[in-house]
Design a protein around this motif. Structure first.
Motif, short mmCIF file in Angstrom:
data_model
loop_
_atom_site.label_atom_id
_atom_site.label_comp_id
_atom_site.label_asym_id
_atom_site.label_seq_id
_atom_site.Cartn_x
_atom_site.Cartn_y
_atom_site.Cartn_z
N MET A 1 0.85 -1.19 0.00
CA MET A 1 0.00 0.00 0.00
C MET A 1 0.89 1.24 0.00
O MET A 1 1.79 1.36 0.82
N ARG A 2 0.63 2.15 -0.92
CA ARG A 2 1.40 3.39 -1.00
C ARG A 2 0.99 4.33 0.12
O ARG A 2 -0.19 4.49 0.42
N ARG A 3 1.99 4.99 0.70
CA ARG A 3 1.78 5.84 1.86
C ARG A 3 1.84 7.30 1.45
O ARG A 3 2.82 7.74 0.84
N VAL A 4 0.80 8.06 1.81
CA VAL A 4 0.66 9.44 1.35
C VAL A 4 0.60 10.41 2.54
O VAL A 4 -0.06 10.14 3.54
N LEU A 5 1.31 11.53 2.39
CA LEU A 5 1.23 12.65 3.32
C LEU A 5 0.38 13.73 2.67
O LEU A 5 0.66 14.15 1.54
N ILE A 6 -0.67 14.17 3.36
CA ILE A 6 -1.58 15.20 2.85
C ILE A 6 -1.21 16.53 3.51
O ILE A 6 -1.13 16.61 4.74
N VAL A 7 -1.01 17.56 2.68
CA VAL A 7 -0.65 18.88 3.21
C VAL A 7 -1.61 19.92 2.63
O VAL A 7 -1.59 20.21 1.43
N ASP A 8 -2.45 20.47 3.49
CA ASP A 8 -3.39 21.53 3.11
C ASP A 8 -3.81 22.26 4.37
O ASP A 8 -3.97 21.63 5.42
N ASP A 9 -3.96 23.57 4.28
CA ASP A 9 -4.29 24.35 5.47
C ASP A 9 -5.77 24.29 5.85
O ASP A 9 -6.15 24.73 6.92
N ILE A 10 -6.60 23.70 5.00
CA ILE A 10 -8.04 23.64 5.28
C ILE A 10 -8.41 22.21 5.72
O ILE A 10 -8.29 21.26 4.94
N PRO A 11 -8.84 22.05 6.98
CA PRO A 11 -9.16 20.71 7.49
C PRO A 11 -10.17 19.94 6.64
O PRO A 11 -10.01 18.73 6.43
N PHE A 12 -11.19 20.62 6.13
CA PHE A 12 -12.20 19.95 5.31
C PHE A 12 -11.57 19.36 4.05
O PHE A 12 -11.90 18.24 3.65
N ILE A 13 -10.67 20.10 3.42
CA ILE A 13 -10.00 19.61 2.21
C ILE A 13 -9.17 18.37 2.54
O ILE A 13 -9.18 17.37 1.81
N ARG A 14 -8.42 18.43 3.65
CA ARG A 14 -7.64 17.26 4.05
C ARG A 14 -8.55 16.05 4.26
O ARG A 14 -8.22 14.93 3.87
N SER A 15 -9.71 16.27 4.86
CA SER A 15 -10.65 15.19 5.12
C SER A 15 -11.18 14.59 3.81
O SER A 15 -11.26 13.36 3.67
N VAL A 16 -11.52 15.44 2.86
CA VAL A 16 -12.01 14.96 1.56
C VAL A 16 -10.93 14.14 0.86
O VAL A 16 -11.18 13.04 0.36
N ILE A 17 -9.70 14.65 0.84
CA ILE A 17 -8.59 13.93 0.21
C ILE A 17 -8.36 12.59 0.91
O ILE A 17 -8.18 11.56 0.25
N LYS A 18 -8.38 12.61 2.22
CA LYS A 18 -8.16 11.37 2.99
C LYS A 18 -9.19 10.32 2.62
O LYS A 18 -8.84 9.15 2.39
N ASP A 19 -10.46 10.71 2.56
CA ASP A 19 -11.53 9.77 2.19
C ASP A 19 -11.30 9.19 0.80
O ASP A 19 -11.49 7.99 0.57
N ILE A 20 -10.89 10.04 -0.15
CA ILE A 20 -10.62 9.58 -1.52
C ILE A 20 -9.47 8.59 -1.52
O ILE A 20 -9.54 7.54 -2.18
N LEU A 21 -8.41 8.90 -0.79
CA LEU A 21 -7.25 8.03 -0.77
C LEU A 21 -7.56 6.67 -0.15
O LEU A 21 -7.15 5.63 -0.68
N ILE A 22 -8.26 6.68 0.95
CA ILE A 22 -8.61 5.42 1.62
C ILE A 22 -9.48 4.56 0.70
O ILE A 22 -9.25 3.36 0.57
N ALA A 23 -10.46 5.19 0.04
CA ALA A 23 -11.31 4.46 -0.89
C ALA A 23 -10.51 3.92 -2.08
O ALA A 23 -10.86 2.88 -2.65
N GLY A 24 -9.44 4.61 -2.44
CA GLY A 24 -8.59 4.19 -3.55
C GLY A 24 -7.46 3.26 -3.13
O GLY A 24 -6.53 3.01 -3.90
#
Length: 119
Positions: free
Chosen positions: A1-24
């Motif tokens: 499994m590829r490991r990703v670091l998410i960097v964004d100053d908006i918590p909601f954006i980080r949450s959306v990206i996290k959900d996409i990554l986990i689903a992928g």
């Protein structure tokens, strides 16, 4: 499994990206809200890929990209930006970013950028 670091100053954006990554089927190894946090986390967790916002407080994405590349010239970094940020996108690619994803995000675009960058 590829490991990703998410960097964004908006918590909601980080949450959306996290959900996409986990689903992928990607693993999220950390989240940072600015470039300074991103650098510390990059050193600590050594992710396979960094999803990095361009516009952030403390250290912007361009400066963070430069500093991560000094730590690891082979670092895989995908930039995230708003549509009107063409100049910064071109700059980021010239500095070694593998790709960019334009906000608002589409799930398919994020996943395809990740897949393409890690090949």
């Amino acid at each position: 499994m590829r490991r990703v670091l998410i960097v964004d100053d908006i918590p909601f954006i980080r949450s959306v990206i996290k959900d996409i990554l986990i689903a992928g089927d990607f693993g999220v190894v950390g989240e940072a809200s600015d470039g300074a946090q991103a650098l510390a986390m990059y050193k600590a967790v050594k992710p396979d890929v960094v999803l990095l916002d361009i516009n952030m407080p403390v250290l912007d994405g361009i400066e963070t990209l430069k500093r991560i590349k000094k730590i690891n010239k082979e670092a895989i970094i995908i930039m995230c930006s708003s549509l009107g940020d063409q100049e910064n996108i071109v700059n980021a690619i010239s500095l070694g970013a593998k790709d960019f994803v334009v906000k608002p995000f589409r799930k398919e675009r994020i996943l395809s950028a990740l897949e393409k960058a890690i090949l």
